[in-house]
Write a protein that holds these residues in place. Structure first.
Motif, PDB file in Angstrom:
ATOM      1  N   MET A  79     -28.815 -25.026  43.021  1.00 41.85           N
ATOM      2  CA  MET A  79     -29.419 -26.264  43.512  1.00 41.85           C
ATOM      3  C   MET A  79     -28.902 -27.469  42.726  1.00 41.85           C
ATOM      4  N   LEU A 121     -29.518 -30.651  52.438  1.00 43.90           N
ATOM      5  CA  LEU A 121     -30.638 -29.739  52.254  1.00 43.90           C
ATOM      6  C   LEU A 121     -30.478 -28.508  53.149  1.00 43.90           C
ATOM      7  N   SER A 124     -27.754 -26.377  51.657  1.00 42.60           N
ATOM      8  CA  SER A 124     -28.255 -25.711  50.458  1.00 42.60           C
ATOM      9  C   SER A 124     -29.162 -24.539  50.811  1.00 42.60           C
ATOM     10  N   ALA A 125     -29.955 -24.697  51.877  1.00 38.56           N
ATOM     11  CA  ALA A 125     -30.814 -23.596  52.318  1.00 38.56           C
ATOM     12  C   ALA A 125     -29.966 -22.405  52.755  1.00 38.56           C
ATOM     13  N   LEU A 157     -35.686 -25.483  46.795  1.00 40.40           N
ATOM     14  CA  LEU A 157     -35.244 -26.545  47.699  1.00 40.40           C
ATOM     15  C   LEU A 157     -35.858 -27.895  47.308  1.00 40.40           C
ATOM     16  N   ARG A 160     -33.564 -29.165  44.804  1.00 40.97           N
ATOM     17  CA  ARG A 160     -32.340 -29.642  45.460  1.00 40.97           C
ATOM     18  C   ARG A 160     -32.563 -31.010  46.100  1.00 40.97           C
TER      19      ARG A 160
END
Length: 262
Positions: A79, A121, A124-125, A157, A160
Motif C-alpha cells: 500500500m 484505489l 491497489s485492491a 486500503l 492506501r
C-alpha cells in the motif's frame, strides 16, 4: 486559471460523473499498457518470495511462524509503495500540460485528482488480492474468520487511500516524473523502519522507537491482529494515522491543484 462552468452543473451528480469519467481514463491507460500493470502486480509478489524463502529462513518471531508475521507487513508495504505510481502519473500529466488542459474544460475542478484517486484505489485492491493469493501459496493463513480478514483488508486500503494523496500532492508540486527516484529514496526507509519486516523490540532502542511510531507499523500490527497472526496490535492507530495523513495531504493537493498556472 479556471475552466468554464457547465450550465446547471453545480450539483453533486455531475461532480461524481466527471470524477468517474476521469477514473475510466486512468483505467483505460492501464488496459492499453498491460505490461505496466503486470509489473505493478508482480513486483510485490517477487518481494514476498524473496523475503519468505531467501531471507526468512533464519528469522524468528515470538508466538508463531515468521511467514505469518511477514505477510501482513508485506501487504502494508505494498500500500505504501503505491505512492510511487500515483506520483509518476500525476507528475507526468502536470509536466506535459495535460492537467492545465483539463482545467480549461467545463468539468468539475476535482475530477482529475478524484479520478486518479479512485483508479489507484481500484488498482491497489486488485494488487492486494494478488498478494493475498501469493501469501496463501507460501503458507500464510488468516485464523479469525472472514469478517476479521475483510476488516484487515479495509484497513490496508484505508492506508492506501491516505498514501495516494501524498503522491497526488507531490506529483502536482513537482510536475516532473523524473523525480520518481527521489520519491523512492524517501519511501524505502519508511518501509524498512517499521514493523513490516521485523519487530521493533528486536531493533536498537532508538530505531525501535522510530519503527513503533511509523504509520506503516500501525496498519501492519492491526492487520496481524485481525488475521490472527503473531505480532498483532491495536486497531485504533491504523484508523487514526491514515485519517491524519488524509486530513493533511488532501487539502494540500486541492490547494496545489488550484494554484497551477496562476
Amino acid at each position: 486559471m479556471s475552466g468554464p462552468q457547465r450550465s446547471g452543473g453545480d450539483g453533486m451528480s455531475w461532480v461524481m460523473h466527471d470524477g468517474w469519467v476521469m477514473t475510466g481514463r486512468e483505467l483505460a491507460h492501464l488496459r492499453r499498457a498491460p505490461g505496466q500493470l503486470a509489473l505493478t502486480l508482480l513486483f510485490p509478489v517477487l518481494l514476498v518470495l524473496m523475503f519468505a524463502y531467501v531471507l526468512g529462513g533464519g528469522m524468528q518471531v515470538t508466538g508463531g511462524d515468521y511467514r505469518e508475521y511477514l505477510l501482513p507487513g508485506m501487504y502494508a508495504m505494498t500500500m505504501l509503495f503505491g505512492v510511487e505510481s500515483t506520483f509518476a502519473a500525476i507528475a507526468t500529466d502536470t509536466g506535459r500540460g495535460v492537467t492545465d488542459r483539463f482545467r480549461s474544460l467545463p468539468m468539475a475542478a476535482s475530477a482529475q485528482v478524484t479520478g486518479r484517486a479512485v483508479a489507484d484505489l481500484l488498482t491497489s485492491a486488485l494488487g492486494l488480492l494478488v498478494m493475498l493469493g501469493c501469501g496463501l501459496a507460501v503458507g500464510w493463513r488468516f485464523h479469525d474468520g472472514p469478517a476479521a480478514a475483510l476488516t484487515a483488508v479495509a484497513l490496508l486500503l484505508w492506508l492506501r487511500f491516505a498514501v495516494l494523496w501524498i503522491g497526488i500532492w507531490l506529483g502536482l508540486l513537482s510536475g516532473n516524473p523524473h523525480l520518481l527516484v527521489a520519491v523512492q529514496i524517501l519511501v524505502w526507509p519508511v518501509a524498512f523502519l517499521s514493523s513490516a519486516l521485523a519487530a521493533p523490540q528486536d531493533m536498537p532502542t532508538w530505531l525501535g522507537a522510530l519503527a513503533h511510531w511509523n504509520p506503516l507499523s500501525a496498519t501492519a500490527d492491526a492487520t496481524r491482529a485481525l488475521f490472527g497472526n503473531p505480532g498483532g496490535g491495536a486497531t485504533w492507530p491504523a484508523l487514526l494515522w491514515p485519517a491524519i495523513l488524509t486530513a493533511v495531504f488532501m487539502p494540500l493537493s486541492v490547494r496545489q491543484y488550484r494554484r497551477l498556472s496562476r
